[in-house]
Design a protein around this motif. Structure first.
Motif, PDB file in Angstrom:
ATOM      1  N   GLU A 151       0.804  -1.255   0.040  1.00 18.54           N
ATOM      2  CA  GLU A 151      -0.015   0.077  -0.152  1.00 18.54           C
ATOM      3  C   GLU A 151       0.916   1.245  -0.102  1.00 18.54           C
ATOM      4  OE1 GLU A 151      -3.007   0.411  -0.494  1.00 18.54           O
ATOM      5  OE2 GLU A 151      -3.805  -1.826  -0.393  1.00 18.54           O
ATOM      6  N   CYS A 192     -13.372   6.855   4.367  1.00 23.84           N
ATOM      7  CA  CYS A 192     -13.334   6.407   2.981  1.00 23.84           C
ATOM      8  C   CYS A 192     -14.588   5.192   2.937  1.00 23.84           C
ATOM      9  CB  CYS A 192     -12.142   5.598   2.437  1.00 23.84           C
ATOM     10  SG  CYS A 192     -11.743   4.008   3.360  1.00 23.84           S
ATOM     11  N   ARG A 193     -15.150   5.214   1.963  1.00 19.02           N
ATOM     12  CA  ARG A 193     -16.367   4.420   1.678  1.00 19.02           C
ATOM     13  C   ARG A 193     -15.720   3.016   1.334  1.00 19.02           C
ATOM     14  NH1 ARG A 193     -18.507   7.764  -2.567  1.00 19.02           N
ATOM     15  NH2 ARG A 193     -17.837   6.190  -3.739  1.00 19.02           N
ATOM     16  N   THR A 194     -16.468   1.787   1.881  1.00 24.48           N
ATOM     17  CA  THR A 194     -15.887   0.419   1.520  1.00 24.48           C
ATOM     18  C   THR A 194     -16.200  -0.213   0.317  1.00 24.48           C
ATOM     19  OG1 THR A 194     -18.142  -0.408   2.302  1.00 24.48           O
ATOM     20  CG2 THR A 194     -16.411  -0.361   3.713  1.00 24.48           C
ATOM     21  N   SER A 195     -17.039   0.711  -0.405  1.00 25.85           N
ATOM     22  CA  SER A 195     -17.190   0.486  -1.834  1.00 25.85           C
ATOM     23  C   SER A 195     -16.365   1.251  -2.823  1.00 25.85           C
ATOM     24  CB  SER A 195     -18.618   0.762  -2.351  1.00 25.85           C
ATOM     25  OG  SER A 195     -19.138   2.067  -2.146  1.00 25.85           O
ATOM     26  N   ALA A 196     -15.451   1.917  -2.403  1.00 26.70           N
ATOM     27  CA  ALA A 196     -14.680   2.783  -3.256  1.00 26.70           C
ATOM     28  C   ALA A 196     -13.492   2.167  -3.638  1.00 26.70           C
ATOM     29  CB  ALA A 196     -13.888   3.905  -2.265  1.00 26.70           C
ATOM     30  N   LYS A 197     -13.362   2.601  -4.968  1.00 21.69           N
ATOM     31  CA  LYS A 197     -12.308   1.684  -5.800  1.00 21.69           C
ATOM     32  C   LYS A 197     -10.767   2.178  -5.491  1.00 21.69           C
ATOM     33  CE  LYS A 197     -15.496  -0.049  -9.176  1.00 21.69           C
ATOM     34  NZ  LYS A 197     -15.584  -0.649 -10.374  1.00 21.69           N
ATOM     35  N   ARG A 198     -10.677   3.474  -5.161  1.00 17.39           N
ATOM     36  CA  ARG A 198      -9.517   3.928  -4.765  1.00 17.39           C
ATOM     37  C   ARG A 198      -9.554   4.841  -3.507  1.00 17.39           C
ATOM     38  NH1 ARG A 198      -6.120   5.643  -9.684  1.00 17.39           N
ATOM     39  NH2 ARG A 198      -5.387   6.929  -8.158  1.00 17.39           N
ATOM     40  N   GLY A 199      -8.404   5.368  -3.197  1.00 21.83           N
ATOM     41  CA  GLY A 199      -8.339   6.094  -1.876  1.00 21.83           C
ATOM     42  C   GLY A 199      -8.634   5.228  -0.425  1.00 21.83           C
ATOM     43  N   ARG A 200      -8.335   4.012  -0.591  1.00 23.28           N
ATOM     44  CA  ARG A 200      -8.319   3.053   0.602  1.00 23.28           C
ATOM     45  C   ARG A 200      -7.160   2.860   1.299  1.00 23.28           C
ATOM     46  NH1 ARG A 200     -12.252  -1.400  -0.906  1.00 23.28           N
ATOM     47  NH2 ARG A 200     -10.657  -1.749  -2.519  1.00 23.28           N
ATOM     48  N   ALA A 229      -6.232   3.954   4.749  1.00 24.40           N
ATOM     49  CA  ALA A 229      -7.141   3.468   5.893  1.00 24.40           C
ATOM     50  C   ALA A 229      -6.874   1.919   6.227  1.00 24.40           C
ATOM     51  CB  ALA A 229      -8.468   3.601   5.209  1.00 24.40           C
ATOM     52  N   ILE A 230      -6.369   1.255   5.137  1.00 27.35           N
ATOM     53  CA  ILE A 230      -5.871  -0.368   5.153  1.00 27.35           C
ATOM     54  C   ILE A 230      -4.682  -0.401   6.041  1.00 27.35           C
ATOM     55  CG2 ILE A 230      -5.237  -2.307   4.205  1.00 27.35           C
ATOM     56  CD1 ILE A 230      -7.031  -1.329   1.808  1.00 27.35           C
TER      57      ILE A 230
END
Length: 164
Positions: free
Chosen positions: A76, A124-132, A135-136
């Motif tokens: 990441e 961040c939204r859990t459904s987001a494809k980017r930007g996590r 947060a991970i």
């Protein structure tokens, strides 16, 4: 019975088996060095280097119960360095640093700067494809942080406590 770890060493003959090393011996090796052991490797700032950074981490932590978490964190942070900082530009690089004591593993990625301040607290939204990614990292690590600035680059780090 003491906990043991399997360490793979290069084979000279096809019939050789992996060497087993007792956990106490690994801890003793780490304790020989004040502050533990530290490894660093510089990678070209390209997306195809992320798997190499992961492999570097996995290899160094083959005996650690935190191996998977450290590998995920490095992936990441290295991806962020390549995609969002000067590390991804022509001739850019990133550095992976792994520091290990008997109680913690700290992984860090150094970038070339010009990417802004890392934000671990952004929702961040859990459904987001980017930007996590960050947060991970924040969810997996016990401690996180950064040093540096856009002009000289950043050191983004995450510390994992080793369960004893």
């Amino acid at each position: 019975m003491p906990e043991t770890t399997v360490v793979f060493v290069p084979k000279q003959r096809e019939r050789e088996q992996p060497t087993t090393v007792q956990r106490e011996l690994i801890d003793a090796m780490i304790d020989l060095h004040p502050g533990g052991l530290t490894w660093r490797r510089t990678f070209p700032g390209a997306p195809d280097q992320i798997p190499h950074a992961r492999h570097f981490t996995r290899y160094l932590l083959v005996d650690s119960p935190c191996q998977d978490d450290a590998e995920l964190i490095v992936a990441e942070l290295a991806t962020n360095a390549v995609l969002h900082t000067g590390s991804g530009r022509s001739n850019g690089t990133f550095i992976v640093e792994i520091s290990r004591t008997t109680t913690t593993i700290t992984v860090a990625v150094y970038d070339c700067g010009w990417g802004g301040i890392p934000r671990f607290d952004l929702p961040c939204r859990t459904s987001a494809k980017r930007g996590r990614g960050l947060a991970i990292v924040a969810a997996v690590a016990d401690q996180i942080g950064y040093e540096g600035n856009d002009e000289v680059g950043h050191k983004i780090w995450a510390r994992i406590k080793i369960a004893t």
